[in-house]
Structures are given as C-alpha cells and as structure tokens.
Design an enzyme around this catalytic site. Structure first.
Site, PDB file in Angstrom:
ATOM      1  N   GLY A  25      -1.199   9.726   8.433  1.00  0.00           N
ATOM      2  CA  GLY A  25      -0.192  10.767   8.593  1.00  0.00           C
ATOM      3  C   GLY A  25       0.486  11.074   7.271  1.00  0.00           C
ATOM      4  N   SER A  26       1.716  11.546   7.345  1.00  0.00           N
ATOM      5  CA  SER A  26       2.425  11.999   6.147  1.00  0.00           C
ATOM      6  C   SER A  26       2.906  10.825   5.303  1.00  0.00           C
ATOM      7  CB  SER A  26       3.626  12.856   6.546  1.00  0.00           C
ATOM      8  OG  SER A  26       4.651  12.055   7.109  1.00  0.00           O
ATOM      9  N   THR A  27       3.091  11.098   4.022  1.00  0.00           N
ATOM     10  CA  THR A  27       3.552  10.066   3.101  1.00  0.00           C
ATOM     11  C   THR A  27       4.964   9.566   3.437  1.00  0.00           C
ATOM     12  OG1 THR A  27       2.095  10.795   1.317  1.00  0.00           O
ATOM     13  CG2 THR A  27       4.066   9.577   0.675  1.00  0.00           C
ATOM     14  N   GLY A  52       4.646   7.249   6.327  1.00  0.00           N
ATOM     15  CA  GLY A  52       3.941   6.046   5.893  1.00  0.00           C
ATOM     16  C   GLY A  52       4.847   5.084   5.149  1.00  0.00           C
ATOM     17  N   CYS A  71      -6.135  15.965   5.438  1.00  0.00           N
ATOM     18  CA  CYS A  71      -5.495  15.290   4.310  1.00  0.00           C
ATOM     19  C   CYS A  71      -6.264  15.482   3.014  1.00  0.00           C
ATOM     20  CB  CYS A  71      -5.350  13.803   4.616  1.00  0.00           C
ATOM     21  SG  CYS A  71      -6.909  12.992   5.052  1.00  0.00           S
ATOM     22  N   GLU A  97     -10.331   2.775   4.581  1.00  0.00           N
ATOM     23  CA  GLU A  97     -10.977   2.886   5.881  1.00  0.00           C
ATOM     24  C   GLU A  97     -12.462   3.131   5.677  1.00  0.00           C
ATOM     25  OE1 GLU A  97      -7.821   4.230   9.070  1.00  0.00           O
ATOM     26  OE2 GLU A  97      -8.299   5.919   7.753  1.00  0.00           O
TER      27      GLU A  97
END
Length: 507
Positions: free
Chosen positions: A242-244, A247, A298, A476
């Site tokens: 998701g968004s920084t 995070g 992203c 990942e």
C-alpha cells in the site's frame, strides 16, 4: 466512521454469499455486526455489502490462526502434503477464474481481461511455492571447531497478518499467501475496503480444497480493522502492500513488539528513453507502463524521461497514443482502460490534474473525465499526458496512482540518472536504449529494486520484487519470499569433541 447500506441494488444471493468475515473455515456474521457498501466503480452502483469488522472480530480471526498454527493438523503436516494442498488450491483458483475475475472487476473497475489473466496465473504461483515447500532452505556450515557439526533450518514465523490493496487484490495477496503457507505459517488477510469480497471467496476456495480450518482467515473492514490486525499481540509478522505513509505507521506499530514486517510501498518510477532506442517500442512501453491498469499500480512508469534530441517526437507520439486509448466498460473486450477504483481515488486524480496545470506543466492529452455510454455514474478519466514537467513539480514527486504521465526532458546520460534517482522512492525503473553497454551501465546506477531494459511492468513468481528507499522493506516472490516468511535456526551437534569445563583449564 462506519458506513451503512444506503441503497439496495443486490440480489438476495449476492447479499448473503460473502458478507461476513471468514474464520475457522466458515463465513461468520456476528450478532450486531455493521456493514458497509461495496460499489462498482464502472456503474457507480452499490452491488453488495461487506462486514465492517471490529477489534473483537479481528481477535476472533487471529486466535483461530494461532490455534491452527499450533495444531498438529498443520504444524506436523509433511512438506509434501502441504505442497499438494498448494497445488490443489492453484488448480481450484484456475477452475474458478471467471468468478474470481468478475468479483474483482466489480470491485475495482479494472479490465476483465487483465483480472482474468492475473487470476489464471495464480495457479503457477502456487505450483512454484509447492516446490519450495519441499526444498531444504537450510545449509550445512563448515566451522573452525573440530568435532562439531553446524547446520541451519528455516521454520515458520507463526501468524501472518496480510494487509492488501485494491488495485490487484488477489494477485498481490497471493504474493504473500503462497510463501507464507508454503513456509508453514497461518494467515489472517485484511483486504482493502474497496475490494473485500473477492478475498472472502478465495478463502472459501482454500477450505474447499482441504486446508485445515483457521489456516487462512479473512477479516473485512475499514481502517479500524486494519489497525486492530497490525497491533494484535498474537500477529508475528505483518506483510503490507500500500501507500508509504501507511507502511511507515505499520512499521512503527510492529516495532513496538518487534514483530517481523515486510512492506511493498509506493513509487514514482522513471521510464527513461534515450535517443538510440527503438522509438516506437519505447513509446509503446511508456504508454503501457503508465496507462496499464489505469495507472493504478505501484510500479507505474509515471515519470517518462526523454532525451532532448527526440523529445518533441516522443511527446507527440505518446499524446497521439493516449488520445487513441478506448476508455470504457471494463467487461467489454474493446475497452483498453477501465474505471478508477473509488470515488476518493477519482477525486485525487482530478485534483492532481489541476495541480499539474497550476504548476505550469503543458497538457498535451486528456485532463478530463471520460464519458462512457450507458455508464454515466462511472468513475472514468481520460489518459492524461503532461509535457515540459520539471522534477521539482508535485506531479513528478508525489504518487498519484492514476492515469497521468509526466514527461521530463534530459540532455545526457548523467542527467537522466540524476533525475531518475532524485526521488524518495525506489521501486522500479525502465531504460530504453539500443546500446548494450549503456543498458548495463544505467541499470547499475539506478536506485530501484527492479529495472527493465527495453520493456516494462513485467514480474514473475520466480524473481524478487521490492523497493529501495521509501518504496519498502523486504522482497516478495522468488526464494527470497520464503526467507521473508520464515525464521532461521542454527543447530550445533557435538560429533566427538566433548564438553570442556571452562572452570578447569587442565581438564
């Protein structure tokens, strides 16, 4: 703030099939539960509802995962049997690909063909991790001590909280779910409130193929549910996409109890076109890199860096290609770009179009909402291209997550690398050149976790994906993901040295 259903465009079957949390192998609707709308962004209509989980319901799911992790039915399962479950899961997903794809399209408005392709590919991800589940990832180590044998093994971490986004809800969950299950963990997934129901259906399929109850649980909900999962003391690892800013908050929360964390965060990726590139291929790659998935990815190549000697030509070609993109119903084969996933994201994209114009960027294509016949309430935006962007503009520095391309001019290789690296992000980058030495040289200089040369936006279950700088922590996919979801244990065996008394040096 909790939302409630405000209109009812659903059939009875749709309303009752997926509107719960999935815990211990069954759909659970606690008494007094609250629900929120699930809207189709292409039509603007509410088509279902999802349960808005509280901390109590999150606790129920986490405790289910903890019991399953400690149960002999899962912890003592042979690697070969775990691998077979993963293979069966992948096959069942492929068998149900049309249903799962339709659910995702109704949730996020992306093209059916893209969602269907992603969903069919998930079988290969699970087949890959089925192989790694049976692969010894430890090592036997030579030491400086005679008569001692040392080896390492990798063991599961425990309960994994997987918090996933709305842009590719199932594929990005599988990036976590595959290695987490292969390593022997149990999982509680919390999907985005924009795309909750496809994940519930995925958990149902896992139960149908024989995963023990509690191994894969799902809690739907808004922000409070996500916070409750991240902060739960029984969650041993949090895996987030998701968004920084979110995070960073997750990392801070996990750090308070030293929970493991992996983060795949935002990007403002440069796609660099040199004057010795195949210009037609580079333009195709640049257009696909930013307008694929409506720019809601992203790794989007949102900054297109173009060498000054071919700048005007490239700008003209990109604008012409953007003008030709068919924006329409994501279920129709002729559509080339679907809807923006939510009203909040739609408003954000339109806001950034205004910001870019106000900063002096030159609009060369789009910049307006798209009118789609029969879908007047849909959230559609024309592919938008800004030229003459400088790297200090907000449109070049902040992640929009929408179909907006910012074209930036550079003169030489040194300037291209400097502009490309002048960002807080470091997720991905592209290089377009006909020079093999330049390709290797520039790829090595770019501060990004993935660099594509003469292509863009390719990933594989076999290769690591993740970011530098504020684009994340960890990797990942590939064998690296198995390490992210396991702990390493070092074991020492006395093979004849014998114990020495440290208090009697003559012994």
């Amino acid at each position: 703030m909790r939302q409630t259903i405000t209109r009812d465009d659903r059939s009875t079957a749709e309303t009752t099939a997926l509107d719960g949390i999935y815990v211990d192998g069954r759909l659970v609707r606690p008494d007094g539960a609250q629900y929120f709308d699930v809207r189709d962004p292409a039509t603007g209509r509410v088509w279902n509802r999802a349960l808005d989980a509280t901390a109590a319901e999150v606790d129920l799911a986490v405790r289910s995962a903890r019991r399953a992790f400690e149960s002999e039915e899962w912890s003592m399962l042979r690697p070969a049997d775990r691998a077979q479950l993963l293979i069966d899961f992948g096959s069942a997903i492929a068998d149900n690909a049309e249903e799962l794809s339709d659910l995702q399209v109704r949730e996020n408005g992306k093209l059916m063909r893209e969602m269907f392709g992603q969903t069919k590919l998930m079988r290969e991800y699970f087949n890959y991790y089925a192989g790694l589940a049976q692969l010894p990832l430890g090592a036997t180590n030579a030491t400086h001590l005679r008569g001692m044998v040392n080896y390492t093994v990798r063991e599961p971490i425990g309960v994994v909280g997987a918090v996933t986004p709305w842009n590719s809800p199932l594929l990005l969950l599988v990036w976590k779910l595959g290695p987490a299950l292969a390593a022997g963990n149990t999982v509680v997934a919390k999907p985005s409130e924009v795309t909750p129901l496809s994940t519930v259906r995925l958990a149902q399929i896992a139960s149908e193929v024989g995963f023990p109850d509690g191994v894969f649980n799902v809690v739907t909900g808004q922000g409070a549910a996500g916070r409750a999962l991240v902060e739960h003391p029984e969650v041993d690892k949090v895996a987030f996409t998701g968004s920084t800013p979110t995070g960073k908050a997750i990392a801070a929360s996990a750090a308070s109890r030293l929970a493991r964390v992996s983060l795949e965060l935002g990007g403002k990726s440069p796609n660099i076109i040199f004057d010795d590139a195949d210009i037609e291929a580079a333009v195709t790659g640049a257009v696909a890199g930013i307008f694929g998935a409506s720019g809601q990815t992203c790794m989007a190549g949102s900054r297109i860096l173009v060498q000054s000697t071919v700048y005007d030509e490239v700008v003209e070609r990109i604008a012409r290609r953007a003008d030709a993109i068919v924006v329409g119903d994501p279920r129709e084969d002729e559509s080339q770009m679907g809807a923006v996933a939510s009203r909040a994201q739609y408003d954000k994209v339109l806001e950034y179009i205004g910001i870019a114009t106000g900063e002096g960027a030159r609009l060369v294509s789009g910049g307006v909402v798209a009118e789609v016949p029969g879908l007047k309430e849909g959230l559609f935006v024309r592919p938008t291209v800004f030229a003459d962007v400088t790297n200090d503009m907000r449109i070049a520095r902040e992640e929009v997550f929408g179909p907006i391309a910012a074209i930036i001019r550079f003169d030489d290789e040194e300037e291209a690398v400097r502009i490309a690296n002048d960002t807080e992000f470091g997720l991905a980058a592209g290089v377009w050149t006909g020079s093999v030495p330049r390709a290797h040289r520039v790829a090595g200089l770019l501060r990004a976790g993935t660099v594509w040369v003469n292509n863009y936006r390719k990933t594989s279950y076999a290769t690591p994906f993740g970011g530098y700088k504020q684009s994340g922590l960890g990797r990942e996919n590939g064998i690296d993901a198995m390490r992210e979801f396991s702990e390493e244990k070092s074991i020492w065996i006395d093979a004849g040295q014998g114990i020495k008394d440290p208090f009697n040096p003559r012994a």
